[in-house]
Design a protein around this motif. Structure first.
Motif, short mmCIF file in Angstrom:
data_model
loop_
_atom_site.label_atom_id
_atom_site.label_comp_id
_atom_site.label_asym_id
_atom_site.label_seq_id
_atom_site.Cartn_x
_atom_site.Cartn_y
_atom_site.Cartn_z
N VAL A 142 -39.77 38.60 -28.85
CA VAL A 142 -41.10 38.72 -28.40
C VAL A 142 -41.05 39.29 -26.70
O VAL A 142 -40.37 38.73 -25.82
CB VAL A 142 -41.99 37.60 -28.27
CG1 VAL A 142 -43.24 37.76 -27.62
CG2 VAL A 142 -42.41 37.44 -29.97
N GLU A 143 -41.75 40.20 -26.41
CA GLU A 143 -42.03 40.89 -24.91
C GLU A 143 -43.41 40.39 -24.42
O GLU A 143 -44.31 40.99 -25.07
CB GLU A 143 -41.61 42.01 -24.54
CG GLU A 143 -40.27 42.36 -24.75
CD GLU A 143 -39.40 41.90 -23.77
OE1 GLU A 143 -39.65 41.46 -22.70
OE2 GLU A 143 -38.00 42.00 -23.92
N ARG A 144 -43.67 39.69 -23.51
CA ARG A 144 -44.96 39.31 -22.80
C ARG A 144 -45.16 40.05 -21.88
O ARG A 144 -44.84 40.24 -20.91
CB ARG A 144 -45.03 37.76 -22.67
CG ARG A 144 -44.72 36.71 -23.76
CD ARG A 144 -44.57 35.58 -23.24
NE ARG A 144 -44.70 34.22 -24.04
CZ ARG A 144 -43.68 33.95 -24.83
NH1 ARG A 144 -42.53 34.93 -25.20
NH2 ARG A 144 -43.71 32.92 -25.77
N VAL A 145 -46.55 40.59 -22.00
CA VAL A 145 -47.17 41.75 -21.01
C VAL A 145 -48.66 41.10 -20.80
O VAL A 145 -49.50 41.58 -21.33
CB VAL A 145 -47.25 43.12 -21.32
CG1 VAL A 145 -47.59 43.91 -20.17
CG2 VAL A 145 -45.78 43.69 -21.78
N TYR A 146 -48.82 40.23 -19.77
CA TYR A 146 -49.98 39.43 -19.50
C TYR A 146 -50.77 39.99 -18.21
O TYR A 146 -50.26 40.50 -17.26
CB TYR A 146 -49.68 38.12 -19.34
CG TYR A 146 -49.41 37.38 -20.62
CD1 TYR A 146 -49.37 37.83 -21.80
CD2 TYR A 146 -48.90 36.18 -20.54
CE1 TYR A 146 -49.08 37.41 -22.85
CE2 TYR A 146 -48.39 35.46 -21.74
CZ TYR A 146 -48.53 35.88 -22.93
OH TYR A 146 -47.99 35.49 -24.09
N ASP A 147 -52.11 40.11 -18.42
CA ASP A 147 -52.99 40.48 -17.35
C ASP A 147 -53.09 41.95 -16.96
O ASP A 147 -52.64 42.13 -15.71
CB ASP A 147 -52.77 39.30 -16.12
CG ASP A 147 -53.90 39.34 -15.08
OD1 ASP A 147 -55.02 39.75 -15.40
OD2 ASP A 147 -53.59 39.20 -14.00
N VAL A 148 -53.21 42.77 -17.79
CA VAL A 148 -53.05 44.10 -17.45
C VAL A 148 -54.06 44.87 -18.04
O VAL A 148 -54.42 45.95 -18.50
CB VAL A 148 -51.66 45.01 -18.07
CG1 VAL A 148 -50.49 44.34 -17.57
CG2 VAL A 148 -51.92 44.62 -19.61
N GLY A 149 -55.46 44.19 -17.81
CA GLY A 149 -56.53 44.75 -18.34
C GLY A 149 -57.30 45.95 -17.63
O GLY A 149 -56.78 46.29 -16.78
N VAL A 150 -58.28 46.48 -18.14
CA VAL A 150 -58.93 47.88 -17.65
C VAL A 150 -59.38 47.58 -16.25
O VAL A 150 -59.59 48.70 -15.59
CB VAL A 150 -59.83 48.31 -18.79
CG1 VAL A 150 -59.32 48.60 -19.73
CG2 VAL A 150 -61.10 47.48 -18.77
N ALA A 151 -59.73 46.52 -15.76
CA ALA A 151 -60.19 46.33 -14.32
C ALA A 151 -59.17 46.75 -13.34
O ALA A 151 -59.78 47.15 -12.10
CB ALA A 151 -60.71 44.96 -14.00
N GLY A 152 -58.07 46.96 -13.74
CA GLY A 152 -56.77 47.28 -12.79
C GLY A 152 -55.77 48.01 -13.80
O GLY A 152 -54.61 47.75 -13.92
#
Length: 251
Positions: A151-161
């Motif tokens: 698993v590779e985790r990529v967190y907190d990359v939403g459209v607001a930034g």
């Protein structure tokens, strides 16, 4: 009945590890395909049928019931991993009495007993829009891992930034399957769907203000996405997304 299991029973009888009567009782149980604990029927034949063993959904069960289920599975599945989802800390404390190997993750609310994990070479990318979505993401990640996936985790990359997403885009594109988890309006799934050529499993979360409607808004957004290749699971269902992703990753 599974030929290997029957052979194991016969060897135990032959070597006097168990009596003939005990061997017959075990064989009859194996033919039935489940153990009846009164309050639960443990489906130990499930892995042979569908590829993955039964998982314990802990919510709504007492801590003692969860302990007894785990104890039965430990006897049945001595070489396999055990996963309990939506567990409370007190559930874990009860399980710990019978298995010191058990681990509890407070974020994902999972109990795990890892005995035989062999990771895949290909990996599942788990992407969240915000930090608040991580509890659902970790349920998905831990489920994927105990099912034997990298698993590779990529967190907190939403459209607001959105620039944060582009910084991790090459890593995401290398995954065999992508789980995208988002609350609020759920737009991140459509964005990623337009940038990758891999299957996407979308998980709407109940994170958001009033008109999020506890996850209904991102659920509808994801179902109505104009990006192709997106499959949507239920609100906050990290486990369900992980199960499907694992099946795809292991094809």
């Amino acid at each position: 009945m599974n030929k290997n299991i029957l052979e194991e029973i016969l060897i135990k009888v032959k070597t006097n590890s168990i009596s003939v009567d005990e061997g017959i009782e075990l064989a009859l149980k194996e033919e039935k395909g489940f153990d009846d604990l009164g309050f639960a029927k443990i489906d130990y034949d499930r892995e042979r049928r569908v590829g993955y063993p039964e998982v314990i959904y802990c919510e709504g069960k007492t801590s003692v019931q969860i302990r007894d289920i785990v104890q039965n599975m430990l006897i049945r599945k001595e070489k396999f991993n055990i996963l309990g989802t939506r567990a409370k800390k007190e559930d874990y404390v009860e399980v710990l009495k019978i298995c010191k190997e058990a681990k509890y993750d407070e974020i994902s609310r999972t109990i795990t007993i890892n005995r035989n994990i062999q990771k895949t070479e290909s990996f599942i990318a788990i992407v969240t829009a915000g930090t608040s979505d991580i509890k659902v993401a970790e349920e998905a990640a831990i489920t994927c891992e105990i099912f034997g996936n990298k698993v590779e985790r990529v967190y907190d990359v939403g459209v607001a930034g959105i620039h944060r997403l582009f910084n991790k885009l090459e890593l995401i594109r290398q995954a065999k399957v992508i789980i995208v988890i988002a609350g609020m309006e759920g737009a991140l799934v459509s964005v990623i769907g337009g940038l990758v050529n891999k299957p996407i499993i979308a998980v709407p979360t109940s994170i958001g203000y009033g008109t999020n409607f506890n996850g209904i808004t991102p659920l509808l957004t994801m179902l109505n996405s104009c990006s192709s290749g997106i499959t949507v699971v239920n609100i906050d269902n990290g486990f369900g997304a992980a199960y499907s992703a694992s099946m795809i990753n292991k094809l």
